[in-house]
Design a protein around this motif. Structure first.
Motif, short mmCIF file in Angstrom:
data_model
loop_
_atom_site.label_atom_id
_atom_site.label_comp_id
_atom_site.label_asym_id
_atom_site.label_seq_id
_atom_site.Cartn_x
_atom_site.Cartn_y
_atom_site.Cartn_z
N GLY A 4 0.82 -1.21 0.00
CA GLY A 4 0.00 0.00 0.00
C GLY A 4 0.85 1.26 0.00
N LEU A 5 1.93 1.24 0.76
CA LEU A 5 2.84 2.39 0.78
C LEU A 5 3.50 2.57 -0.58
CD1 LEU A 5 4.15 4.66 2.40
CD2 LEU A 5 5.93 3.03 3.07
N ALA A 6 3.87 1.46 -1.22
CA ALA A 6 4.47 1.55 -2.56
C ALA A 6 3.47 2.13 -3.56
CB ALA A 6 4.94 0.17 -3.01
N ALA A 7 2.22 1.70 -3.48
CA ALA A 7 1.19 2.24 -4.37
C ALA A 7 0.99 3.73 -4.12
CB ALA A 7 -0.12 1.49 -4.18
N ALA A 8 1.00 4.14 -2.87
CA ALA A 8 0.87 5.56 -2.56
C ALA A 8 2.06 6.35 -3.08
CB ALA A 8 0.74 5.74 -1.05
N ALA A 9 3.25 5.79 -2.96
CA ALA A 9 4.45 6.47 -3.46
C ALA A 9 4.39 6.65 -4.98
CB ALA A 9 5.70 5.68 -3.07
N ALA A 65 1.63 6.84 -6.75
CA ALA A 65 0.58 7.84 -7.01
C ALA A 65 1.09 9.26 -6.74
CB ALA A 65 -0.65 7.54 -6.16
N VAL A 66 1.88 9.42 -5.69
CA VAL A 66 2.46 10.74 -5.41
C VAL A 66 3.44 11.12 -6.50
CG1 VAL A 66 3.99 12.00 -3.83
CG2 VAL A 66 2.09 10.67 -2.93
N TRP A 67 4.25 10.15 -6.93
CA TRP A 67 5.22 10.38 -8.00
C TRP A 67 4.52 10.82 -9.29
CZ3 TRP A 67 6.51 6.63 -12.08
CH2 TRP A 67 7.56 7.05 -12.88
N ARG A 68 3.35 10.24 -9.54
CA ARG A 68 2.58 10.59 -10.74
C ARG A 68 1.75 11.85 -10.52
NH1 ARG A 68 4.05 8.90 -15.23
NH2 ARG A 68 1.93 8.98 -15.99
N ARG A 69 1.93 12.51 -9.39
CA ARG A 69 1.27 13.77 -9.03
C ARG A 69 -0.25 13.64 -8.94
NH1 ARG A 69 5.02 17.89 -9.06
NH2 ARG A 69 6.86 17.51 -10.30
N ALA A 70 -0.70 12.53 -8.37
CA ALA A 70 -2.13 12.33 -8.15
C ALA A 70 -2.59 13.16 -6.96
CB ALA A 70 -2.42 10.85 -7.90
N GLY A 71 -3.88 13.39 -6.87
CA GLY A 71 -4.44 14.12 -5.75
C GLY A 71 -4.39 13.30 -4.47
N VAL A 120 -6.76 12.38 -2.43
CA VAL A 120 -7.79 11.35 -2.35
C VAL A 120 -7.38 10.14 -3.17
CG1 VAL A 120 -10.19 10.82 -2.88
CG2 VAL A 120 -9.60 13.03 -1.89
N VAL A 121 -6.84 10.36 -4.35
CA VAL A 121 -6.39 9.25 -5.20
C VAL A 121 -5.26 8.49 -4.53
CG1 VAL A 121 -5.37 8.67 -7.44
CG2 VAL A 121 -7.13 10.44 -7.30
N VAL A 122 -4.35 9.18 -3.90
CA VAL A 122 -3.24 8.52 -3.20
C VAL A 122 -3.77 7.63 -2.08
CG1 VAL A 122 -1.22 8.91 -1.73
CG2 VAL A 122 -1.58 10.32 -3.76
N VAL A 123 -4.69 8.14 -1.29
CA VAL A 123 -5.23 7.36 -0.17
C VAL A 123 -6.02 6.16 -0.69
CG1 VAL A 123 -6.85 7.43 1.77
CG2 VAL A 123 -5.25 9.29 1.42
N VAL A 124 -6.84 6.36 -1.70
CA VAL A 124 -7.63 5.26 -2.26
C VAL A 124 -6.72 4.20 -2.88
CG1 VAL A 124 -9.31 4.66 -4.05
CG2 VAL A 124 -9.72 6.62 -2.56
N ALA A 146 -3.62 3.49 -2.05
CA ALA A 146 -2.95 2.77 -0.96
C ALA A 146 -3.91 1.79 -0.28
CB ALA A 146 -2.38 3.75 0.04
N ALA A 147 -5.12 2.25 0.01
CA ALA A 147 -6.09 1.38 0.69
C ALA A 147 -6.51 0.21 -0.19
CB ALA A 147 -7.31 2.20 1.09
N ALA A 148 -6.75 0.48 -1.47
CA ALA A 148 -7.16 -0.59 -2.38
C ALA A 148 -6.05 -1.62 -2.57
CB ALA A 148 -7.57 0.00 -3.72
N THR A 149 -4.83 -1.15 -2.69
CA THR A 149 -3.70 -2.08 -2.86
C THR A 149 -3.51 -2.92 -1.60
OG1 THR A 149 -2.64 -0.53 -4.36
CG2 THR A 149 -1.25 -2.24 -3.39
N THR A 150 -3.57 -2.30 -0.45
CA THR A 150 -3.43 -3.04 0.82
C THR A 150 -4.53 -4.08 0.95
OG1 THR A 150 -2.40 -1.12 1.84
CG2 THR A 150 -3.26 -2.82 3.31
N ALA A 151 -5.76 -3.68 0.65
CA ALA A 151 -6.90 -4.62 0.75
C ALA A 151 -6.75 -5.77 -0.24
CB ALA A 151 -8.21 -3.87 0.50
N ALA A 152 -6.31 -5.47 -1.45
CA ALA A 152 -6.12 -6.53 -2.46
C ALA A 152 -5.05 -7.52 -2.04
CB ALA A 152 -5.78 -5.89 -3.81
N VAL A 153 -3.94 -7.02 -1.54
CA VAL A 153 -2.87 -7.92 -1.10
C VAL A 153 -3.32 -8.76 0.09
CG1 VAL A 153 -0.55 -8.01 -0.11
CG2 VAL A 153 -1.02 -6.49 -2.03
N ARG A 154 -4.06 -8.17 1.01
CA ARG A 154 -4.57 -8.94 2.14
C ARG A 154 -5.59 -9.98 1.71
NH1 ARG A 154 -5.01 -4.24 6.80
NH2 ARG A 154 -2.78 -4.23 7.24
N ALA A 155 -6.40 -9.65 0.69
CA ALA A 155 -7.38 -10.61 0.20
C ALA A 155 -6.71 -11.79 -0.49
CB ALA A 155 -8.34 -9.92 -0.76
N ILE A 156 -5.61 -11.53 -1.18
CA ILE A 156 -4.87 -12.59 -1.89
C ILE A 156 -4.14 -13.49 -0.90
CG2 ILE A 156 -2.95 -13.03 -3.44
CD1 ILE A 156 -3.81 -10.48 -4.95
#
Length: 102
Positions: free
Chosen positions: A70-75, A77-83, A85-89, A91-101
């Protein structure tokens, strides 16, 4: 990790109190511009350190788990200059997906 948010708040307040205390103790003396710049960066550095500790630490062990993804996904998103809200979503979606897998 129940203490992490209270620690974050305490460190943030403490950082600003120390900054204000320094300005009060110095009185009318001029602070060098470099010192003033570094004092302004202190809260961001503490916040970043708490993010890293919360992501990779579990008691006294180093842990790489869904939080790191999730932190990597947020990084990214920040690198791509996302807003924010997009950064938080992302990170949360990536963390949830990895936990589900897992």
């Amino acid at each position: 990790m129940k203490w992490s948010w209270s620690a974050l708040a305490g460190l943030a307040v403490g950082s600003y109190v120390l900054k204000a205390l320094g300005l009060v103790l110095l009185g009318e003396r001029q602070v060098p511009a470099r010192v003033e710049e570094l004092l302004g960066l202190l809260p961001a550095a503490l916040f970043g350190a708490l993010i890293v500790v919360s992501t990779f630490a579990d008691e006294r062990a180093l842990v790489i788990d869904a939080r790191a993804a999730g932190l990597a996904a947020a990084a990214v998103a920040v690198w791509r200059r996302a807003g924010v809200v997009v950064v938080v979503v992302a990170a949360a979606a990536t963390t949830a997906a990895v936990r589900a897998i897992s």
